[in-house]
Structure formats: structure tokens, C-alpha cells
Enzyme design. Structure first.
Site, PDB file in Angstrom:
ATOM      1  N   MET A  20       0.905  -1.141  -0.118  1.00 20.08           N
ATOM      2  CA  MET A  20       0.003  -0.052  -0.023  1.00 20.08           C
ATOM      3  C   MET A  20       0.898   1.194  -0.233  1.00 20.08           C
ATOM      4  SD  MET A  20      -2.883  -1.130   2.868  1.00 20.08           S
ATOM      5  CE  MET A  20      -1.679  -2.023   3.935  1.00 20.08           C
ATOM      6  N   CYS A 103      -2.806  -0.908  -9.749  1.00 18.94           N
ATOM      7  CA  CYS A 103      -3.269   0.367  -8.892  1.00 18.94           C
ATOM      8  C   CYS A 103      -4.001   1.064 -10.026  1.00 18.94           C
ATOM      9  CB  CYS A 103      -1.840   1.140  -8.944  1.00 18.94           C
ATOM     10  SG  CYS A 103      -2.084   2.592  -8.215  1.00 18.94           S
ATOM     11  N   LYS A 142       0.426  -8.639  -9.269  1.00 20.35           N
ATOM     12  CA  LYS A 142      -0.904  -8.317  -8.588  1.00 20.35           C
ATOM     13  C   LYS A 142      -1.673  -7.591  -9.631  1.00 20.35           C
ATOM     14  CE  LYS A 142      -3.172  -6.593  -4.370  1.00 20.35           C
ATOM     15  NZ  LYS A 142      -3.514  -5.256  -4.801  1.00 20.35           N
ATOM     16  N   GLY A 206      -9.207  -7.922  -1.273  1.00 20.46           N
ATOM     17  CA  GLY A 206     -10.385  -6.948  -1.470  1.00 20.46           C
ATOM     18  C   GLY A 206     -11.396  -7.562  -0.605  1.00 20.46           C
ATOM     19  N   ASP A 207     -11.472  -6.584   0.459  1.00 18.59           N
ATOM     20  CA  ASP A 207     -12.609  -6.587   1.530  1.00 18.59           C
ATOM     21  C   ASP A 207     -12.313  -7.684   2.773  1.00 18.59           C
ATOM     22  OD1 ASP A 207     -13.603  -4.413   0.150  1.00 18.59           O
ATOM     23  OD2 ASP A 207     -15.451  -5.549  -0.510  1.00 18.59           O
ATOM     24  N   GLY A 229      -5.064  -5.984   3.089  1.00 19.47           N
ATOM     25  CA  GLY A 229      -4.636  -4.685   2.829  1.00 19.47           C
ATOM     26  C   GLY A 229      -4.986  -3.454   3.931  1.00 19.47           C
ATOM     27  N   ARG A 230      -6.105  -2.942   3.562  1.00 19.51           N
ATOM     28  CA  ARG A 230      -6.608  -1.958   4.412  1.00 19.51           C
ATOM     29  C   ARG A 230      -6.835  -2.192   5.933  1.00 19.51           C
ATOM     30  NH1 ARG A 230     -10.892   0.609   0.516  1.00 19.51           N
ATOM     31  NH2 ARG A 230     -11.127  -1.431  -0.196  1.00 19.51           N
TER      32      ARG A 230
END
Length: 335
Positions: A20, A103, A142, A206-207, A229-230
Site C-alpha cells: 500500500m 493500481c 498483482k 479485497g474486503d 490490505g486496509r
């Protein structure tokens, strides 16, 4: 069965830390490794920046022994630049090389890099082949499902990139057009896993923000591992929580206040050590609210922490937080 990328053994079902921008630097990676991440990547690094010897790009090549296995991720729009950048990055001694074809941000995609390559699969294949030939390391990729809903070409991408030598593929379950909006759709990721031609590990991204979701999606979408990630920002414990749930079917209690403060202080110390006091303190500011998410009336301390430049006073403020909130319920019981 263990998941392998080249000779790198990642265990039965690896959890990967996503690369990230402005987040996945060595200080952040340190706390995520302690939290249980199996494989990590650097922030994405501009191939042009590496070739021009730009200080910011070169600094992102810094990797440390405790981080292994670790991959360096590069991006760019020019095939020759990507080949040269691969040679430069290989000399930094990572365990693998990763190419960013995912990205979605304008200043990357609109310059023909990142997810823009999803509009030109032939060029993506040529670029990937150049990278594979330029290094002795395993190369991974990715990417996303496609450019938009009308061009979800990830199945073709997976087959063609495997054919020219990539050794793992991470797929974010959104198109470029979605950016980070809406829900990630992993159904195409499952189709790729079920394709008998595909032999390389396929990781979903993702998510994923909880142990339950990780466990459910592991079964539902049949992936070889999950990239987070987040959800790891300010919460590096997510990796250990997911692993514990996989192993026992039970929830690990959330981190205590002490654990949060220790992780925050460690992150700050590593940030100062790597970037120097001024930049280290400044760049840590974006993380405080995440480490203490859920604490009642924390805004006052957050404002003090983000304004403070004196390291000793920041330590004192963290000690005050520990004292003030020591009798508050565990985070997992708040909400």
C-alpha cells in the site's frame, strides 16, 4: 499441502500483506510481521524513479532480514524501463519480484502503468516476460478483474502470464473503474482457481477484514491464500486472529490496550529509526487514530499526538492514554 512460490515455502494457507502506497513501509511491515503476516511486499516503486536514481524510489528498496520472505513491487509503462528497474531491484536482495498491474489511481493508470495495462494484454505479456528474464528471482503479479465491467479479462491474463513464467498471481476482486468502491467480487477468482490449466498459486484480495470472512471466503472461493490490505492498518493483529480462527474455529480476543500501545510505540520507534526523527514523527501521524480506534473520546489525544513534534512528549502522551483508559472494556467488547 504447502503453498510455494519458487523455492519459498509459505505454509498451508499464507496470509499476505498488501503493498500500500505511503503505508507498507519497513516500520509498518515490522508490526505486521509480528502480527503474523507470512509474505509482505514493499510499497510499489516507480521503474522510472529507480532508473533515474530518485532518492524516494531508492529508499523504498530498503528491506530487512526480519521481513523475509519479502517481495519488491515495481510499476511502470515502458517495457525497457521495467527490465532495467528489475535488475536494480534484484540487487537489493528481495526474495521475489512483483509487478503492479492493479493500481487504479489516476497519476499511475493515466500514464499507462498499473491497471492501465489491463487495456493492453499483449503489452502486459511482453512487459512481464521482460521482467521474468531480467531476474533470477521468482516473479509474481498483482492485478484486478479488468479495466471495467465490459472488459473483465482476468482469465486470459492469468493463463498468458503463467505461460511466460510468473509464479503466483494476486487478484483484487474489483475492476479499475470501481477503484475501491462497491463490494469486491471474488467469483472470477474462483473460476481461475478451477481452470485446469492454472497451476500457480492464486491469492485473493479485497474486503477481507475479519477472521470469519477470511475463513468463509477461503472455502467459498478456493484460493491458495489471502492478501490483506486496509484492514491491517492500525490493526496488525488481524493476521494472528485469522490464523487462530482457521486452526481452532474460535475467536482470539482482540488486542489489549497495552498491546495497542506497545505496537504503536514500536511503529513510532521504527519510523524514527528508518526515516530520522523529523520525518519519522511526521509520517507516524496518519496511524494514531487507527491504533486507538474505538476508544471513547479519543479525539483530544489524537489531536495532541498529531501536533506534537517532541518524541519524549509523544511517549508521555501514550503513557497517559494507557493510564486514562486502563479500566475501559477490551476493544473487542466495545462497539
Amino acid at each position: 499441502m504447502s503453498v510455494k512460490i519458487g523455492n519459498i515455502d509459505l505454509g498451508e494457507f499464507p496470509l499476505l500483506l498488501a503493498p500500500m502506497e505511503d503505508v507498507s513501509d519497513p516500520p509498518f511491515r515490522y508490526v505486521c510481521k509480528q502480527g503474523g503476516a507470512d509474505l509482505m511486499y514493499t510499497e510499489f516503486i516507480s521503474s522510472e524513479g529507480l532508473i533515474r536514481d530518485a532518492a524516494k524510489s531508492r529508499k523504498k528498496l530498503d528491506i530487512f532480514e526480519y521481513e523475509r520472505p519479502i517481495g519488491i513491487q515495481i510499476f511502470g509503462s515502458d517495457i525497457e524501463s521495467m527490465r532495467e528497474a528489475t535488475e536494480i531491484a534484484t540487487l537489493a536482495g528481495p526474495d521475489l519480484m512483483d509487478i503492479n498491474y492493479g493500481c487504479p489511481v489516476k497519476n499511475v493508470a493515466c500514464r499507462g502503468a498499473g491497471s492501465a495495462l489491463l487495456q493492453d494484454i499483449d503489452k502486459m505479456v511482453k512487459m512481464t516476460e521482460a521482467v521474468v528474464k531480467a531476474t533470477h528471482l521468482p516473479v509474481t503479479v498483482k492485478t484486478r478483474l479488468g479495466w471495467d465491467d465490459n472488459t473483465k479479462n482476468i482469465e486470459e491474463v492469468a493463463e498468458r502470464l503463467q505461460d511466460i513464467g510468473i509464479q503466483a498471481l494476486t487478484i483484487h476482486g474489483r475492476t479499475r473503474a470501481q477503484l475501491y468502491k462497491g463490494e469486491a467480487d471474488w467469483t472470477l477468482i474462483r473460476e481461475i482457481k478451477r481452470n485446469p490449466r492454472i497451476k500457480i498459486p492464486i491469492f485473493g484480495n479485497g474486503d477481507v477484514d475479519s477472521a470469519v470472512k477470511a475463513a468463509n471466503w477461503r472455502l467459498e472461493y478456493e484460493v491458495d491464500g489471502i492478501m490483506i490490505g486496509r484492514a491491517a492498518i492500525g490493526y496488525p493483529w488481524i493476521f494472528r486472529e485469522v490464523k487462530h480462527f482457521f486452526k481452532t474455529g474460535e475467536f482470539l480476543p482482540g488486542p489489549t490496550l497495552d498491546e495497542r500501545i506497545i505496537a504503536c510505540r514500536t511503529h513510532l520507534d521504527k519510523s524514527i529509526e528508518w526515516k530520522g526523527p523529523k520525518v519519522g514523527v511526521f509520517e507516524m501521524r496518519r496511524h494514531y487514530s487507527n491504533y486507538f480506534k474505538g476508544l471513547p473520546d479519543f479525539k483530544h489525544y489524537r489531536m495532541l499526538l498529531v501536533k506534537e513534534e517532541n518524541i519524549e512528549i509523544i511517549y508521555q502522551l501514550l503513557d497517559e492514554v494507557a493510564e486514562k483508559y486502563e479500566h475501559v472494556l477490551p476493544f473487542s467488547e466495545m462497539a
